[in-house]
Design an enzyme around this catalytic site. Structure first.
Site, PDB file in Angstrom:
ATOM      1  N   LYS A   1     -20.294 -14.968  37.701  1.00  0.00           N
ATOM      2  CA  LYS A   1     -19.385 -14.180  38.551  1.00  0.00           C
ATOM      3  C   LYS A   1     -19.486 -12.711  38.159  1.00  0.00           C
ATOM      4  CE  LYS A   1     -15.127 -12.892  38.280  1.00  0.00           C
ATOM      5  NZ  LYS A   1     -15.295 -11.550  38.866  1.00  0.00           N
TER       6      LYS A   1
ATOM      7  N   GLU B   1     -18.589 -10.332  24.467  1.00  0.00           N
ATOM      8  CA  GLU B   1     -18.980  -8.942  24.199  1.00  0.00           C
ATOM      9  C   GLU B   1     -17.846  -8.086  24.719  1.00  0.00           C
ATOM     10  OE1 GLU B   1     -21.709  -8.035  22.741  1.00  0.00           O
ATOM     11  OE2 GLU B   1     -22.883  -9.871  22.820  1.00  0.00           O
TER      12      GLU B   1
ATOM     13  N   CYS C   1     -19.386   0.178  26.654  1.00  0.00           N
ATOM     14  CA  CYS C   1     -18.629  -0.482  25.587  1.00  0.00           C
ATOM     15  C   CYS C   1     -18.954   0.119  24.225  1.00  0.00           C
ATOM     16  CB  CYS C   1     -18.941  -1.968  25.595  1.00  0.00           C
ATOM     17  SG  CYS C   1     -20.689  -2.269  25.588  1.00  0.00           S
TER      18      CYS C   1
ATOM     19  N   GLU D   1      -9.719   2.215  23.273  1.00  0.00           N
ATOM     20  CA  GLU D   1     -10.865   2.537  24.125  1.00  0.00           C
ATOM     21  C   GLU D   1     -10.364   3.232  25.395  1.00  0.00           C
ATOM     22  OE1 GLU D   1     -12.804  -0.909  25.919  1.00  0.00           O
ATOM     23  OE2 GLU D   1     -14.679  -0.054  25.188  1.00  0.00           O
TER      24      GLU D   1
HETATM   25  P1  NAD Z   1     -12.325  -6.980  32.580  1.00  0.00           P
HETATM   26  O1  NAD Z   1     -12.165  -7.747  31.342  1.00  0.00           O
HETATM   27  O2  NAD Z   1     -11.122  -6.609  33.351  1.00  0.00           O
HETATM   28  O3  NAD Z   1     -13.245  -7.765  33.610  1.00  0.00           O
HETATM   29  C1  NAD Z   1     -14.477  -8.305  33.213  1.00  0.00           C
HETATM   30  C2  NAD Z   1     -14.769  -9.507  34.076  1.00  0.00           C
HETATM   31  O4  NAD Z   1     -13.807 -10.503  33.782  1.00  0.00           O
HETATM   32  C3  NAD Z   1     -14.699  -9.250  35.572  1.00  0.00           C
HETATM   33  O5  NAD Z   1     -15.733  -9.959  36.213  1.00  0.00           O
HETATM   34  C4  NAD Z   1     -13.347  -9.823  35.943  1.00  0.00           C
HETATM   35  O6  NAD Z   1     -13.297 -10.264  37.283  1.00  0.00           O
HETATM   36  C5  NAD Z   1     -13.265 -11.001  34.998  1.00  0.00           C
HETATM   37  N1  NAD Z   1     -11.911 -11.497  34.740  1.00  0.00           N
HETATM   38  C6  NAD Z   1     -10.743 -10.822  34.765  1.00  0.00           C
HETATM   39  N2  NAD Z   1      -9.717 -11.666  34.514  1.00  0.00           N
HETATM   40  C7  NAD Z   1     -10.244 -12.890  34.321  1.00  0.00           C
HETATM   41  C8  NAD Z   1      -9.700 -14.179  34.010  1.00  0.00           C
HETATM   42  N3  NAD Z   1      -8.388 -14.384  33.862  1.00  0.00           N
HETATM   43  N4  NAD Z   1     -10.544 -15.215  33.864  1.00  0.00           N
HETATM   44  C9  NAD Z   1     -11.864 -15.052  33.995  1.00  0.00           C
HETATM   45  N5  NAD Z   1     -12.438 -13.869  34.312  1.00  0.00           N
HETATM   46  C10 NAD Z   1     -11.640 -12.795  34.456  1.00  0.00           C
HETATM   47  O7  NAD Z   1     -13.201  -5.744  32.146  1.00  0.00           O
HETATM   48  P2  NAD Z   1     -13.766  -4.592  33.072  1.00  0.00           P
HETATM   49  O8  NAD Z   1     -12.605  -3.724  33.414  1.00  0.00           O
HETATM   50  O9  NAD Z   1     -14.574  -5.123  34.158  1.00  0.00           O
HETATM   51  O10 NAD Z   1     -14.783  -3.882  32.049  1.00  0.00           O
HETATM   52  C11 NAD Z   1     -14.362  -2.950  31.114  1.00  0.00           C
HETATM   53  C12 NAD Z   1     -14.226  -3.560  29.736  1.00  0.00           C
HETATM   54  O11 NAD Z   1     -15.369  -4.325  29.374  1.00  0.00           O
HETATM   55  C13 NAD Z   1     -14.112  -2.509  28.670  1.00  0.00           C
HETATM   56  O12 NAD Z   1     -13.079  -2.843  27.784  1.00  0.00           O
HETATM   57  C14 NAD Z   1     -15.455  -2.540  27.944  1.00  0.00           C
HETATM   58  O13 NAD Z   1     -15.457  -2.123  26.647  1.00  0.00           O
HETATM   59  C15 NAD Z   1     -15.860  -3.936  28.089  1.00  0.00           C
HETATM   60  N6  NAD Z   1     -17.339  -4.044  28.073  1.00  0.00           N
HETATM   61  C16 NAD Z   1     -17.958  -4.520  26.942  1.00  0.00           C
HETATM   62  C17 NAD Z   1     -19.339  -4.605  26.885  1.00  0.00           C
HETATM   63  C18 NAD Z   1     -20.047  -5.118  25.660  1.00  0.00           C
HETATM   64  O14 NAD Z   1     -21.244  -5.347  25.696  1.00  0.00           O
HETATM   65  N7  NAD Z   1     -19.383  -5.336  24.553  1.00  0.00           N
HETATM   66  C19 NAD Z   1     -20.100  -4.230  27.990  1.00  0.00           C
HETATM   67  C20 NAD Z   1     -19.437  -3.761  29.118  1.00  0.00           C
HETATM   68  C21 NAD Z   1     -18.040  -3.673  29.147  1.00  0.00           C
END
Ligand code: NAD
Length: 491
Positions: free
Chosen positions: A177, A252, A286, A385
């Site tokens: 997804k 991650e 990230c 962050e």
């Molecule tokens: P997010 O956690 O809001 O969303 C990430 C994904 O999770 C999306 O596809 C979202 O639809 C899904 N999601 C949300 N709620 C969910 C649930 N209850 N169950 C299952 N899936 C769910 O994060 P974001 O806003 O999309 O991305 C930003 C964050 O991601 C930042 O904190 C960043 O640091 C982190 N990030 C980390 C890395 C890494 O490699 N460590 C890489 C990119 C982003």
């Protein structure tokens, strides 16, 4: 542009017919709608992935056979590189050259894991030396099963590739997804995999919200492994969901990564890498090195040069030539970053540059690249962050201070150090409590090298051979190889 779900080798409308708008962050225009999957669609996709794994024989193919599909996907991505990069720009906002780089990297990721899949044939088992000579034993690697992968919006195609390529190489099938904000290139990936002739059910890509489609994936009993990239709070929910039926899990998550610059460092090079470390992808990275620690001796000079160069960054629509900073991904993200800057100011920080909507931009989620100084070390700007083009710069006196400040964080994704003294740089690198450490640079990422965090930045490693291990179980096969009866019950 595509707007259906890719399930079991077919494009299908969601069972309940929901949609979600796709907005161009540079113009705020709604470009199209995409399908919003519900638990019913997820269930169909997981069952297809189960069948592809349990009955249709994807895991039984040789590594070389799976590698052929992976290489065909890599070629498919490359054959449409510019078109896919353009989609990434209008969906995510990043400048075109960055998107183009990401797409090339995504293709490279499929090629790399094709290579590892082939190696699995040449190296299928490891003999275990046992102290008891009556037995022989070996360890073999087997795919975990059906993987459920959930990814964020900052590197849409690349994050999809980091999950799909190793999962398929390992012999897993997958339900992916993408983030609801940036699903377009994941749908292109599905189309490319389809053209590559990937068997039905092996890869399923469902667009939809996290709370509905994402939640249904993590809760589904038919999923054996969860692979997630995104925020800490959602990562935590995913780990809790995995705990219920002991799904394998890799996470991650976010970071607040330090960049330590010693006063023997070349100031111009340091400024270049600091900027790359925080303004690339609008700072929505990230591993962004968002806490810059500069030794007293060069603090003022470095800060002055950093402000001077930051003020020159060309902001604009990522499709325009020469743009180095595009809009943030969404209104929500923009407003959150603006609020974080305001909170930093309220806490006593000084804005050395930026902090405002750039002049001449009435539409689009634009924000000037921002440098904060005098940030209190207990304020959110220093500890949390921000996920935007905002860097905190802070002086330090000694190596000991720098290490203590760098490690004083609940995160541990990345850390960087810059010094002409190699021995010192290596010593500081060893002292960092972080999964990724850069010396004299920040952010270069290689498919071959492990990627992941310490502490609250995650669990497990992606990329390299570690990324493949994420999708493999280890099985022990032990044989009684003696002619003598065992003789415990039957003497
Ligand atoms: P997010 O956690 O809001 O969303 C990430 C994904 O999770 C999306 O596809 C979202 O639809 C899904 N999601 C949300 N709620 C969910 C649930 N209850 N169950 C299952 N899936 C769910 O994060 P974001 O806003 O999309 O991305 C930003 C964050 O991601 C930042 O904190 C960043 O640091 C982190 N990030 C980390 C890395 C890494 O490699 N460590 C890489 C990119 C982003």
């Amino acid at each position: 542009m595509r707007n259906e779900l890719y399930i079991d080798g077919k494009w299908v409308a969601p069972v309940k017919g929901g949609t979600c708008e796709v907005i161009n962050p540079a113009t705020e225009e709604v470009m199209q709608t995409i399908a919003s999957a519900t638990a019913e669609d997820v269930d169909i996709a997981v069952k297809a992935a189960r069948r592809a794994f349990d009955k249709d024989g994807w895991p039984k193919l040789s590594g070389a056979q799976r590698a052929k599909y992976l290489r065909a996907i890599a070629d498919g991505i490359r054959s449409r590189q510019a078109e896919i990069a353009r989609l990434e720009v209008i969906d995510n906002g990043k400048p075109f050259p960055e998107a183009d780089w990401d797409v090339a990297d995504a293709a490279g990721c499929f090629d790399y894991y094709a290579g590892l899949a082939e190696l699995m044939d040449t190296n299928p088992e490891e003999t275990i030396a046992l102290a008891d000579g009556r037995f022989t034993s070996k360890a073999v690697k087997e795919p975990i099963g059906v993987a459920g992968a959930i990814i964020p919006w900052n590197y849409p195609l690349l994050m999809a590739s980091w999950k799909v390529a190793p999962a398929l190489a390992a012999g897993c099938t997958i339900v992916l997804k993408p983030a609801e904000l940036t699903s377009l290139t994941a749908l292109e990936l599905a189309a490319i995999a389809d053209e590559a002739g990937l068997p039905p059910g092996v890869l399923n890509i469902l667009t939809g919200s996290g709370s509905v489609a994402g939640q249904a994936i993590i809760d589904h009993k038919g999923v054996d492994k969860l692979a997630f990239t995104g925020s800490g709070p959602v990562g935590s929910k995913i780990m809790a969901a995995a705990a219920r039926d002991i799904k394998r899990v890799s996470l991650e998550l976010g970071g607040k990564s330090p960049f330590v610059v010693f006063d023997d460092a070349d100031i111009e090079r340091a400024v270049e890498w600091i900027m790359f470390g925080i303004f690339w992808n609008q700072g929505q990275v990230c591993s962004a090195t968002s806490r810059v620690l500069v030794q007293d001796g060069i603090y003022e000079r470095l800060l002055a040069r950093l402000v001077e160069e930051t003020d020159k960054i060309k902001i604009g629509n990522g499709l325009e030539e020469g743009v180095l900073l595009g809009p943030l991904v969404s209104k929500r993200q923009h407003d959150q970053v603006v609020a974080a800057i305001a909170a930093a100011k309220d806490a006593g920080a000084t804005i050395a540059c930026g902090g405002e909507r750039p002049e001449g931009f009435d539409k689009g989620y634009y924000l000037q690249p921002t440098i904060l100084t005098g940030v209190p070390l207990d304020s959110a700007a220093w500890t949390e962050e921000i996920f935007g083009p905002v860097v905190c710069v802070h002086p330090f006196e000694t190596e000991e201070d720098a290490i203590a400040l760098a490690n004083d964080s609940r995160f541990g994704l990345a850390a960087a150090v810059m010094s002409k003294d190699d021995i010192r740089a290596e010593r500081v690198a060893a002292a960092f409590r972080a999964g990724i450490v850069w010396i004299n640079c920040s952010q270069p990422t290689f498919t071959e090298a492990p990627w992941g965090g310490y502490k609250e930045s995650g669990i497990g490693r992606e990329l390299g051979r570690w990324g493949l291990e994420n999708y493999l179980e280890t099985k022990q096969i032990t044989k009684y190889a003696s002619e003598d009866p065992w003789g415990w019950y039957i003497k």
